[in-house]
Design an enzyme around this catalytic site. Structure first.
Site, PDB file in Angstrom:
ATOM      1  N   SER A 141      -3.612  -0.761   3.554  1.00  0.00           N
ATOM      2  CA  SER A 141      -3.648  -0.164   4.855  1.00  0.00           C
ATOM      3  C   SER A 141      -4.787  -0.499   5.543  1.00  0.00           C
ATOM      4  O   SER A 141      -5.902  -0.329   4.988  1.00  0.00           O
ATOM      5  CB  SER A 141      -3.158   1.324   5.057  1.00  0.00           C
ATOM      6  OG  SER A 141      -3.253   1.668   6.262  1.00  0.00           O
ATOM      7  N   TYR A 153      -3.991  10.264   3.713  1.00  0.00           N
ATOM      8  CA  TYR A 153      -3.305   9.110   3.622  1.00  0.00           C
ATOM      9  C   TYR A 153      -4.489   8.208   3.270  1.00  0.00           C
ATOM     10  O   TYR A 153      -4.497   7.260   2.590  1.00  0.00           O
ATOM     11  CB  TYR A 153      -2.720   8.779   4.720  1.00  0.00           C
ATOM     12  CG  TYR A 153      -2.023   7.476   4.870  1.00  0.00           C
ATOM     13  CD1 TYR A 153      -0.909   7.250   4.263  1.00  0.00           C
ATOM     14  CD2 TYR A 153      -2.671   6.468   5.768  1.00  0.00           C
ATOM     15  CE1 TYR A 153      -0.163   5.907   4.178  1.00  0.00           C
ATOM     16  CE2 TYR A 153      -2.040   4.970   6.001  1.00  0.00           C
ATOM     17  CZ  TYR A 153      -0.819   4.882   4.973  1.00  0.00           C
ATOM     18  OH  TYR A 153      -0.355   3.577   5.263  1.00  0.00           O
TER      19      TYR A 153
HETATM   20  P1  NAI Z   1       8.969   2.718   4.879  1.00  0.00           P
HETATM   21  O1  NAI Z   1       8.824   4.275   5.318  1.00  0.00           O
HETATM   22  O2  NAI Z   1       9.772   1.993   5.844  1.00  0.00           O
HETATM   23  O3  NAI Z   1       9.339   2.481   3.432  1.00  0.00           O
HETATM   24  C1  NAI Z   1       8.601   3.048   2.261  1.00  0.00           C
HETATM   25  C2  NAI Z   1       9.608   3.264   1.202  1.00  0.00           C
HETATM   26  O4  NAI Z   1       8.817   3.773   0.228  1.00  0.00           O
HETATM   27  C3  NAI Z   1      10.767   3.881   1.578  1.00  0.00           C
HETATM   28  O5  NAI Z   1      11.879   3.167   1.171  1.00  0.00           O
HETATM   29  C4  NAI Z   1      10.639   5.277   0.611  1.00  0.00           C
HETATM   30  O6  NAI Z   1      11.904   5.697   0.057  1.00  0.00           O
HETATM   31  C5  NAI Z   1       9.965   4.411  -0.598  1.00  0.00           C
HETATM   32  N1  NAI Z   1       9.097   5.499  -1.448  1.00  0.00           N
HETATM   33  C6  NAI Z   1       8.231   6.720  -0.781  1.00  0.00           C
HETATM   34  N2  NAI Z   1       8.053   7.392  -1.731  1.00  0.00           N
HETATM   35  C7  NAI Z   1       8.209   6.995  -2.842  1.00  0.00           C
HETATM   36  C8  NAI Z   1       8.419   7.304  -4.416  1.00  0.00           C
HETATM   37  N3  NAI Z   1       7.811   8.382  -4.841  1.00  0.00           N
HETATM   38  N4  NAI Z   1       8.925   6.524  -5.191  1.00  0.00           N
HETATM   39  C9  NAI Z   1       9.310   5.477  -4.761  1.00  0.00           C
HETATM   40  N5  NAI Z   1       9.583   5.000  -3.750  1.00  0.00           N
HETATM   41  C10 NAI Z   1       9.052   5.879  -2.494  1.00  0.00           C
HETATM   42  O7  NAI Z   1       7.520   2.288   5.029  1.00  0.00           O
HETATM   43  P2  NAI Z   1       6.485   1.014   5.260  1.00  0.00           P
HETATM   44  O8  NAI Z   1       6.138   0.958   6.793  1.00  0.00           O
HETATM   45  O9  NAI Z   1       7.490  -0.046   4.692  1.00  0.00           O
HETATM   46  O10 NAI Z   1       5.352   1.163   4.362  1.00  0.00           O
HETATM   47  C11 NAI Z   1       5.257   0.354   3.082  1.00  0.00           C
HETATM   48  C12 NAI Z   1       3.841   0.358   2.773  1.00  0.00           C
HETATM   49  O11 NAI Z   1       3.018  -0.270   3.634  1.00  0.00           O
HETATM   50  C13 NAI Z   1       3.464   1.888   2.346  1.00  0.00           C
HETATM   51  O12 NAI Z   1       2.473   2.098   1.212  1.00  0.00           O
HETATM   52  C14 NAI Z   1       2.619   1.988   3.567  1.00  0.00           C
HETATM   53  O13 NAI Z   1       1.557   3.007   3.483  1.00  0.00           O
HETATM   54  C15 NAI Z   1       2.220   0.802   3.937  1.00  0.00           C
HETATM   55  N6  NAI Z   1       1.715   0.501   5.515  1.00  0.00           N
HETATM   56  C16 NAI Z   1       2.322   0.590   6.337  1.00  0.00           C
HETATM   57  C17 NAI Z   1       2.111   0.287   7.439  1.00  0.00           C
HETATM   58  C18 NAI Z   1       2.903   0.177   8.907  1.00  0.00           C
HETATM   59  O14 NAI Z   1       2.410   0.109  10.026  1.00  0.00           O
HETATM   60  N7  NAI Z   1       4.108   0.312   8.588  1.00  0.00           N
HETATM   61  C19 NAI Z   1       0.593   0.152   7.729  1.00  0.00           C
HETATM   62  C20 NAI Z   1      -0.251   0.056   6.693  1.00  0.00           C
HETATM   63  C21 NAI Z   1       0.444   0.226   5.363  1.00  0.00           C
END
Ligand code: NAI
Length: 257
Positions: A141, A153
């Site tokens: 991130s 976080y």
């Molecule tokens: P999102 O919330 O759309 O997707 C995250 C997914 O991870 C969800 O499907 C959720 O069910 C799954 N998840 C959560 N806890 C879990 C667990 N214990 N075991 C298995 N799966 C689990 O979020 P997004 O935005 O797609 O995030 C993806 C990655 O990108 C994350 O690591 C987030 O921290 C990172 N990120 C996202 C940013 C953004 O602006 N959207 C910015 C910087 C980093």
């Protein structure tokens, strides 16, 4: 075929966590477009999620070592013909938005368990199934390289950088690469739950002047999985429209113009 490309056969699968949503789902889409089979892992799947050939969906809580052992078993069976697992993308993640003044021990425990320990457990479980040329990509991130109000976080993502570099060091002798991407503000369900003010200030401080899409992150991850980046390991790549590059220089430049 050189050692660095031996595992990158068309039929060798890649494991993707957080695959049901946002960036993880975009990575699955990109891999399928590239004809790479996927083991797609997430906590749960919507009942109406369409079945797709070349995608094996599994339920996994990345905090659970036994869950990872089951994924490793499945991956071993899936790779029997291909010879090795081509890669792992650790995209699963959770946010904790408490600030320093009200953060709890539970915030830290949850953030670290999912965002740092989870990816490390995945690398531990799946690296034994990989050969030279395999590639692991962690999703960090912008908050992993800067101060960020969501302290638990941010700390968990800083920890993931250490895990990435240590894994790159440990697995390098086997020809396995490990890198981390740092998304800025990307339009996903995670950011949809943040305030409008958070989105607006991110756009204002991003030199490209907009938010990013999950597909733009997936394209970079796809490149890190591919032999096009065969000498890149232990590296960190911002996918943030320039947000972290200016380090506060942008508002200063604007103020004096
Ligand atoms: P999102 O919330 O759309 O997707 C995250 C997914 O991870 C969800 O499907 C959720 O069910 C799954 N998840 C959560 N806890 C879990 C667990 N214990 N075991 C298995 N799966 C689990 O979020 P997004 O935005 O797609 O995030 C993806 C990655 O990108 C994350 O690591 C987030 O921290 C990172 N990120 C996202 C940013 C953004 O602006 N959207 C910015 C910087 C980093």
């Amino acid at each position: 075929m050189s050692e660095t490309t031996s595992a990158s056969t068309a039929s060798a699968p890649v494991v993707v966590t957080g695959a049901a949503s946002g960036i993880g789902a975009a990575v699955v889409g990109r891999l399928l477009a590239d004809r790479i089979p996927v083991i797609a892992a997430d906590l749960s799947w919507p009942a109406d999620a369409p079945e797709r050939p070349s995608v094996h969906r599994v339920m996994l809580d990345v905090r659970d070592p036994e869950g990872w052992a089951a994924v490793a078993e499945l991956a071993a069976a899936s790779t029997a013909a291909a010879g090795a697992l081509a890669g792992l993308v650790n995209a699963a993640g959770i946010t904790r938005r408490a600030r320093m003044e009200n953060v709890t021990a539970e915030d830290f425990e949850l953030a670290f368990a999912v965002n740092a320990t989870g990816p490390a457990l995945g690398i531990k479980a799946l690296a034994p199934l990989m050969a030279g040329g395999a590639s692991i990509v962690n999703v960090g991130s912008a908050a992993a390289v800067t101060a960020h109000y969501a302290v638990a976080y941010a700390a968990s993502k800083w920890a993931l950088r250490g895990i990435t570099k240590t894994a790159a060091m440990e697995l390098g002798s086997r020809g396995i690469r490990v890198n981390i991407v740092h998304p800025g503000y990307i339009e996903t369900p995670m950011t949809a739950s943040a305030s409008v003010a958070f989105r607006d200030i991110n756009v204002e401080l991003t030199p490209l002047g907009r938010t990013g899409s999950p597909a733009e992150v997936a394209d970079v991850i796809s490149s890190l999985l591919s032999p096009a980046t065969s000498f890149v390991t232990g590296a960190e790549l911002a996918v943030d429209g320039g947000l972290t590059a200016h380090g506060g220089g942008l508002p200063i430049a604007r103020a004096i113009s």
